[in-house]
Structure formats: structure tokens, C-alpha cells
Enzyme design. Structure first.
Site, PDB file in Angstrom:
ATOM      1  N   LYS A  85      -5.259  -0.216   9.363  1.00  0.00           N
ATOM      2  CA  LYS A  85      -3.794  -0.021   9.320  1.00  0.00           C
ATOM      3  C   LYS A  85      -3.366   0.914   8.190  1.00  0.00           C
ATOM      4  O   LYS A  85      -2.631   1.879   8.418  1.00  0.00           O
ATOM      5  CB  LYS A  85      -3.089  -1.384   9.136  1.00  0.00           C
ATOM      6  CG  LYS A  85      -3.232  -2.363  10.257  1.00  0.00           C
ATOM      7  CD  LYS A  85      -2.385  -3.612  10.018  1.00  0.00           C
ATOM      8  CE  LYS A  85      -2.845  -4.468   8.860  1.00  0.00           C
ATOM      9  NZ  LYS A  85      -4.180  -5.080   9.080  1.00  0.00           N
ATOM     10  N   ASN A 106       3.671  -2.948   4.795  1.00  0.00           N
ATOM     11  CA  ASN A 106       2.599  -3.711   4.169  1.00  0.00           C
ATOM     12  C   ASN A 106       1.795  -2.822   3.216  1.00  0.00           C
ATOM     13  O   ASN A 106       0.627  -3.055   2.972  1.00  0.00           O
ATOM     14  CB  ASN A 106       1.687  -4.271   5.278  1.00  0.00           C
ATOM     15  CG  ASN A 106       0.843  -5.439   4.804  1.00  0.00           C
ATOM     16  OD1 ASN A 106       1.285  -6.263   4.027  1.00  0.00           O
ATOM     17  ND2 ASN A 106      -0.389  -5.506   5.279  1.00  0.00           N
ATOM     18  N   HIS A 145      -7.431 -14.091  10.146  1.00  0.00           N
ATOM     19  CA  HIS A 145      -6.250 -14.902   9.783  1.00  0.00           C
ATOM     20  C   HIS A 145      -5.990 -16.028  10.791  1.00  0.00           C
ATOM     21  O   HIS A 145      -4.843 -16.428  10.990  1.00  0.00           O
ATOM     22  CB  HIS A 145      -4.991 -14.015   9.685  1.00  0.00           C
ATOM     23  CG  HIS A 145      -5.114 -12.872   8.748  1.00  0.00           C
ATOM     24  ND1 HIS A 145      -5.428 -13.043   7.421  1.00  0.00           N
ATOM     25  CD2 HIS A 145      -4.983 -11.544   8.940  1.00  0.00           C
ATOM     26  CE1 HIS A 145      -5.472 -11.856   6.830  1.00  0.00           C
ATOM     27  NE2 HIS A 145      -5.230 -10.933   7.730  1.00  0.00           N
TER      28      HIS A 145
END
Length: 411
Positions: free
Chosen positions: A63, A86, A133
Site C-alpha cells: 500500500k 495511513n 489482522h
């Protein structure tokens, strides 16, 4: 937990898990829950300015690199932009600050997407999907569903990974604006409505007049830094989003040439006695390590740390033929050792029974002992770092320091 009286809205930091009692109480009372991204989205344009469109990126890995590549391409096109979300500037600062933008390159985590129900990007990409996650999301299905939120309401392009069918499935399931297109990226020859690679050239068969017969050259593979396969995929995804925004081919090339990766992402530290030493401390999960291991051979692999519930059989099976040797350290190294015993029993393994920060120096020395001229010593741990280091940056710095010390002795 009970809601304070007269609560009308909850704004949460992304890390708070959805199952918290406060959120359950809010849902029962019909009180909306927003994350920081949702708040920023709703505050756009409140100062009377035309809000900048968002080009959004998510995925298990890549990302940050993709968003920074995208920002570099947009800057090369003369657009006022920033890498936000982020990464870098916070979205709230970008939306509410004095700086005016033409377009924003936005990195979004699965946590952030979970709490962003009304986000509607100009165009968005899901780079890849692998288990990560799951302790937060509760299941792979919930994790994937939150990633898929990035496509909701896209107006121009939903960019997916042609090698990862789950990303294309998310595009199919998304409720997008009329005329929004599915755009694939591939490391092989692209079909119509795809970007891909032909004879060392990044080409576009999506944003051209005749997709059946035309292909537009964008850049050379050599323009991508570093030109590892997974990083070429990142570059193609960034190029697809930029092209969806109308950026010319020359700016894609110039932006990729100008891009410099962040530290600790397949970073070349030194060559010692014809052996390359590569720092990929950012490979904190098996999916990232798999991409890194696919970029080199033969490899002496330094791995281990906190597994975060991961298993390593698939990773080891995929890379076994590339391995010259393995040096293991960290709290959960036994899990990797067991996978190596099952799937690569012939590969020599050095198991360092220590988790102090000085272990890295010993790991580098052991790797150097196993390596032969032409090999790559690759520190791609496939694990988190917090058992031994403050973060993956500190782990990468320890590796680089150990390599430099070895180089000084060899000089």
C-alpha cells in the site's frame, strides 16, 4: 459499556476493534460510528473550496509503496497532491489545512475502511489479499469485506490484481457509479482494459482509444525502483490510478523514475565478497516475505519474530528451491523451523536461541558463513518485530549496522 446521555456520534481511532461494548451500545441506540477517514470525508469542502478527488489504495501488502509511487506520478504531471491517510499527512490535516490540492493519493487500511461507510473514491485499487489482522476482524471474510469497501461508489475505475481473483470478485460485488470500469493489472501481457508488461515495457491497454488493438507504452521495467516482481505490480497499480485520473504516459515514466522506496523495503545495504545483503524488515507477514523471496535466488534467508498467528508451510513450500540456507531468531522461530523440517529438510538451518537485540549481529555472521559468491542474504522476517525491537525500522537498522560492521572487517 453504556453510552453517555445525549451521545449523537462516536468518532473512533482505527485500531479500536468493532466488538467493543461501547460500539455495541452505540449500534443498539442507532448512534453512528465514524473513523478518522469518515470524518475527513464528510468535512471535505466545508470551507467552500472544491474538494480534491481521492485516488485510494488498499491491500495486504504494498500500500505505502504504491501510494508514494502514485503521488510521484501525479507530481510529475504537475498536479498538487500528497500521499495521505495511513501514511504521511493525516487526512484531516489534508482536508482542513491551508494547502490546496488537485487530487489526493490515499492509503487506507482495513481498519480505516471498516469505519468509513460513506467514502466514495474517484478510483481505487485493491493490490492483493492474504490473511492478516484476523484477530481484529474476526475472520478472513470480514477482513476481505472491509477491504472491498474501497470500491463502493467509485466513479471512474476499480483497479484489481489479475493474479488475485479475490480482488476481482470484490470489484464485481461493488456498487459503483454508472460507467465506472474494472481495470486489471498483470505482470504478463495485458488484455483489453488491463495494464501489464511486454518485453520489459509497462504498457496500458485500458486508457487508450482502441483497447482491442492499441497498447500505450508507459515506462520500462528498469524505471521501477527496485524492479522486483511485486514492486512492478505496485507500479502498474499506481499507473492505472494515475491514468484513470487522466495523467499522460510521460508523467507515469517520470514519476516512477523519480520515486525512491522507503527504507527497509527490499533495500540493498551492501555487497560483501560477491554476496548481496538486502534489508526487507518491512516484510512483517508471510505474504510480504513471499514476494521478497520470489525476487532473488539463491538466498540465505534471515527470518523470525512474532508470528501473529501465521503459519509458514505455504511460504516455505514456495521458496524451498531458492534457499541456500536459513538463519532463524525471535520468539516464534520454531514455527518456521518446523515448516522447514517438513518441506525443505535438505536446507541447512541455524537456529539462534536468543531474542536480545545483539542476535542480529550473530544472524548476519551466520548468514555470511552459509552464503556463496552470487548469493543474496535476505532479511525478510515474515514476522512482526516487537519481540526484539521497537518496530521493523529498528530491526532493519540493526541488520544494516551488522552488515556494515561485517563489510568493515572484510575491507
Amino acid at each position: 459499556a453504556t453510552l453517555p446521555d445525549s451521545t449523537e456520534l462516536i468518532v473512533t481511532t482505527p485500531g479500536w476493534q468493532p466488538g467493543k461494548p461501547l460500539f455495541a451500545a452505540a449500534a443498539e441506540a442507532g448512534v453512528p460510528i465514524w473513523g478518522d477517514v469518515e470524518l475527513a470525508w464528510r468535512l471535505r469542502g466545508r470551507d467552500g473550496r472544491e474538494p480534491a478527488p481521492w485516488l485510494a489504495v488498499t491491500g495486504t501488502n504494498g500500500k505505502t509503496t504504491t501510494v508514494r509511487m502514485l503521488a510521484s506520478i501525479l507530481e510529475a504531471a504537475g498536479l498538487r497532491t500528497a500521499a495521505v491517510g495511513n501514511i504521511g499527512v493525516s487526512l484531516l490535516d489534508a482536508v482542513l489545512g491551508d494547502q490546496e490540492y488537485d487530487v489526493l493519493a490515499v492509503e487506507l487500511s482495513s481498519y480505516q475502511l471498516h469505519w468509513s461507510p460513506s467514502l466514495r473514491a474517484h478510483s481505487a485499487a485493491v493490490l492483493n489479499l492474504a490473511p492478516d489482522h484476523l484477530d481484529w476482524h474476526g475472520s478472513m471474510e470480514a477482513y476481505v469485506a472491509d477491504k472491498g469497501r474501497i470500491y463502493e461508489g467509485n466513479t471512474v475505475a476499480c483497479v484489481y490484481n489479475a493474479a488475485d481473483g479475490a480482488t476481482e470478485d470484490l470489484v464485481r460485488a461493488a456498487d459503483v457509479e454508472e460507467g465506472c470500469r474494472a481495470i486489471g493489472f498483470t505482470l504478463s501481457t495485458p488484455g483489453p482494459s488491463q495494464l501489464g508488461v511486454v518485453d520489459g515495457i509497462l504498457v496500458d491497454r485500458a486508457f487508450v482509444t482502441n483497447r482491442q488493438k492499441q497498447a500505450q507504452e508507459l515506462a520500462e521495467v528498469a524505471d521501477v525502483n527496485p524492479p522486483a516482481p511485486h514492486n512492478i505490480a505496485n507500479a502498474l497499480a499506481a499507473a492505472a490510478l494515475a491514468r484513470a485520473f487522466g495523467v499522460e504516459p510521460a508523467a507515469v515514466r517520470d514519476g516512477l523514475r523519480a520515486f525512491r522506496p522507503d527504507p527497509h523495503r527490499i533495500e540493498h545495504v551492501a555487497d560483501i565478497d560477491e554476496v548481496a545483503y538486502i534489508d526487507d524488515s518491512k516484510a512483517t507477514n508471510t505474504h510480504a516475505a513471499e514476494a521478497s523471496l520470489a525476487s532473488y535466488e539463491p538466498i540465505v534467508w534471515i527470518a523470525g519474530g512474532l508470528a501473529k498467528g501465521a503459519t509458514f508451510d505455504e511460504l516455505v513450500t514456495g521458496c524451498a528451491k531458492r534457499l541456500r540456507g536459513v538463519v532463524l531468531m525471535g520468539a516464534d522461530r520454531a514455527l518456521i523451523h518446523e515448516a522447514l523440517t517438513r518441506h525443505a529438510p535438505e536446507v541447512p538451518v541455524v537456529d539462534l536461541d536468543r531474542t536480545d537485540t545483539g542476535a542480529m549481529s550473530e544472524a548476519v555472521r551466520e548468514a555470511a558463513r552459509l552464503a556463496r559468491p552470487g548469493d543474496t542474504v535476505l532479511m525478510a522476517p515474515a514476522c512482526a518485530s516487537m519481540d526484539m525491537f521497537v518496530n521493523y525500522n529498528k530491526r532493519g537498522e540493526a541488520f544494516a549496522d551488522a552488515v556494515r560492521a561485517l563489510a568493515a572487517e572484510s575491507a
